[in-house]
Motif scaffolding. Structure first.
Motif, PDB file in Angstrom:
ATOM      1  N   PHE A 278      -0.595 -38.346  15.969  1.00 12.00           N
ATOM      2  CA  PHE A 278      -1.500 -37.764  16.708  1.00 12.00           C
ATOM      3  C   PHE A 278      -2.343 -36.798  16.021  1.00 12.00           C
ATOM      4  O   PHE A 278      -3.590 -36.667  16.771  1.00 12.00           O
ATOM      5  CB  PHE A 278      -0.573 -37.220  17.981  1.00 12.00           C
ATOM      6  CG  PHE A 278       0.088 -37.805  18.761  1.00 12.00           C
ATOM      7  CD1 PHE A 278      -0.290 -38.678  19.896  1.00 12.00           C
ATOM      8  CD2 PHE A 278       1.498 -38.201  18.392  1.00 12.00           C
ATOM      9  CE1 PHE A 278       0.146 -39.387  20.735  1.00 12.00           C
ATOM     10  CE2 PHE A 278       2.131 -39.168  19.322  1.00 12.00           C
ATOM     11  CZ  PHE A 278       1.709 -39.691  20.260  1.00 12.00           C
TER      12      PHE A 278
ATOM     13  N   PHE B 166      -4.038 -37.831  13.501  1.00 10.41           N
ATOM     14  CA  PHE B 166      -5.159 -38.397  12.602  1.00 10.41           C
ATOM     15  C   PHE B 166      -5.795 -39.162  13.802  1.00 10.41           C
ATOM     16  O   PHE B 166      -7.014 -39.307  13.730  1.00 10.41           O
ATOM     17  CB  PHE B 166      -4.787 -39.705  11.752  1.00 10.41           C
ATOM     18  CG  PHE B 166      -4.111 -40.935  12.169  1.00 10.41           C
ATOM     19  CD1 PHE B 166      -4.681 -41.737  12.794  1.00 10.41           C
ATOM     20  CD2 PHE B 166      -2.587 -40.836  11.742  1.00 10.41           C
ATOM     21  CE1 PHE B 166      -4.140 -43.071  13.256  1.00 10.41           C
ATOM     22  CE2 PHE B 166      -2.151 -42.289  12.095  1.00 10.41           C
ATOM     23  CZ  PHE B 166      -2.751 -43.235  12.851  1.00 10.41           C
ATOM     24  N   THR B 167      -5.260 -39.423  15.201  1.00 14.16           N
ATOM     25  CA  THR B 167      -5.828 -40.119  16.164  1.00 14.16           C
ATOM     26  C   THR B 167      -6.847 -39.226  17.050  1.00 14.16           C
ATOM     27  O   THR B 167      -7.836 -39.239  17.283  1.00 14.16           O
ATOM     28  CB  THR B 167      -5.002 -40.587  17.097  1.00 14.16           C
ATOM     29  OG1 THR B 167      -4.143 -41.552  16.478  1.00 14.16           O
ATOM     30  CG2 THR B 167      -5.671 -41.318  18.345  1.00 14.16           C
ATOM     31  N   ILE B 168      -6.030 -37.869  17.437  1.00 14.52           N
ATOM     32  CA  ILE B 168      -6.795 -37.040  18.127  1.00 14.52           C
ATOM     33  C   ILE B 168      -7.844 -36.138  17.218  1.00 14.52           C
ATOM     34  O   ILE B 168      -9.011 -36.096  17.643  1.00 14.52           O
ATOM     35  CB  ILE B 168      -5.847 -36.033  18.819  1.00 14.52           C
ATOM     36  CG1 ILE B 168      -5.129 -36.843  19.889  1.00 14.52           C
ATOM     37  CG2 ILE B 168      -6.452 -34.702  19.466  1.00 14.52           C
ATOM     38  CD1 ILE B 168      -3.892 -36.092  20.518  1.00 14.52           C
TER      39      ILE B 168
ATOM     40  N   LEU C 262     -10.044 -39.269  13.775  1.00 13.00           N
ATOM     41  CA  LEU C 262     -10.486 -40.434  14.449  1.00 13.00           C
ATOM     42  C   LEU C 262     -11.418 -40.224  15.543  1.00 13.00           C
ATOM     43  O   LEU C 262     -12.575 -40.683  15.675  1.00 13.00           O
ATOM     44  CB  LEU C 262      -9.456 -41.662  14.913  1.00 13.00           C
ATOM     45  CG  LEU C 262      -8.919 -42.212  13.934  1.00 13.00           C
ATOM     46  CD1 LEU C 262      -7.979 -43.398  14.110  1.00 13.00           C
ATOM     47  CD2 LEU C 262      -9.725 -42.631  12.863  1.00 13.00           C
TER      48      LEU C 262
END
Lengths: 200, 113
Positions: A189, A191-193, A196
């Motif tokens: 989460f 690295f995604t939120i 990225l």
């Protein structure tokens, strides 16, 4: 420790108290989830309201973040291999895989700290505003957890020959396994939120 | 669940350890992580497409991690209790995050209008 000694005679009881202990640790992990939820909520709220402040986008090197993520994933996998060798009672391989997990995790922390210094040097400093602070608090808290996990792995490597891979050792490895896996899940989460979404 | 193994390998509701499951989970996570980064680095996608792709990848990876590494399962009593606490934590988590966003959105809306 006293409770363990008292229960050691009765194996059946011993397994039951171990299960309760592991459940207690699971509850700790769940409360840690809530800590991270608060930090994520703070980050998301503050991240969209920055006015004229430097954004993360300009300073990001996504290739480094990808390598970091793969280090943490691999570390998680090698830890699982260590647990498999604990069940097979293979001490050398157990310690070997634990050490590989430690090296991979240490590379992750090293890259993260280097990135923090790089960001600070380029002017994305934690004392600029709430947005940057929330970024460093969220990612830093995760990094701090990983560092504690690294220390714990080192302790397990030393403990294994002393405990002779008994049930206590197995229980402690279960704790550490839950903790290490939990950190990997939080990182998905992060690295995604944070990274990225920040780079899009 | 092989019950005769329970004596030698207490599983604490975390499932039996199997190399095949770990390997599957590891490869799945690598593929999804690289895919998510590729979507953003490639830059061919529109914002909405990129968002939906990376969040879908994250959710699938989250489920793979839960099943393959944390070994959440409903096969034992302990496993079911773990899932129950996990779901409860999920409720609190969603309340905190969506609640914060809702409040801030409302504040923003009423101050700007």
């Amino acid at each position: 420790m006293h409770a363990e000694a008292a229960m050691a005679n009765e194996h059946h009881h011993h397994v039951n108290t171990d299960a309760t202990d592991v459940f207690g640790f699971w509850l700790y992990i769940m409360t840690d989830c809530i800590l991270f939820a608060c930090l994520f909520a703070t980050f998301i709220v503050l991240n969209t309201t920055g006015m004229g402040a430097p954004t993360l986008k300009g300073h990001l090197n996504l290739h480094d973040i990808l390598i970091e993520s793969l280090f943490l994933l691999a570390s998680n996998f090698t830890f699982c291999l260590a647990v498999l060798n604990l069940n097979k009672k293979n001490l050398l391989r157990l310690q070997g895989w634990l050490f590989v997990s430690f090296l991979l995790g240490a590379s992750f922390v090293y890259m993260e700290v280097t990135e923090f210094f790089h960001l600070a040097k380029e002017g994305f400093r934690w004392d600029l505003n709430g947005q940057v602070s929330s970024f460093f608090t969220l990612v830093g808290t995760h990094g701090f957890h990983v560092s504690i996990g690294l220390l714990w792995i080192l302790l397990m490597i030393v403990q294994m020959p002393i405990l002779k891979m008994n049930d206590v050792a197995k229980r402690r490895m279960t704790y550490l396994g839950l903790f290490w896996n939990f950190l990997d899940i939080v990182w998905i989460f992060v690295f995604t939120i944070v990274y990225l979404t920040g780079a899009i | 669940m092989a019950h005769h193994e329970h004596e030698s390998q207490p599983d604490f509701g975390t499932g039996q350890k199997k190399l095949s499951v770990y390997t599957f989970g590891f490869i799945g996570c690598i593929v999804l992580t690289v895919f998510a980064f590729w979507v953003v680095l490639e830059g061919h996608f529109t914002k909405a497409q990129a968002f939906s792709l990376i969040y879908t990848a994250a959710i699938i990876q989250f489920i793979i991690q839960l099943v393959c590494f944390l070994r959440l399962n409903a096969q034992t009593e302990q496993g079911r209790t773990n899932i129950l606490t996990f779901v409860f934590t999920g409720v609190i988590l969603v309340t905190i995050i969506l609640g914060s966003l809702w409040i801030m959105w409302n504040l923003n809306y009423f101050m700007m209008n």
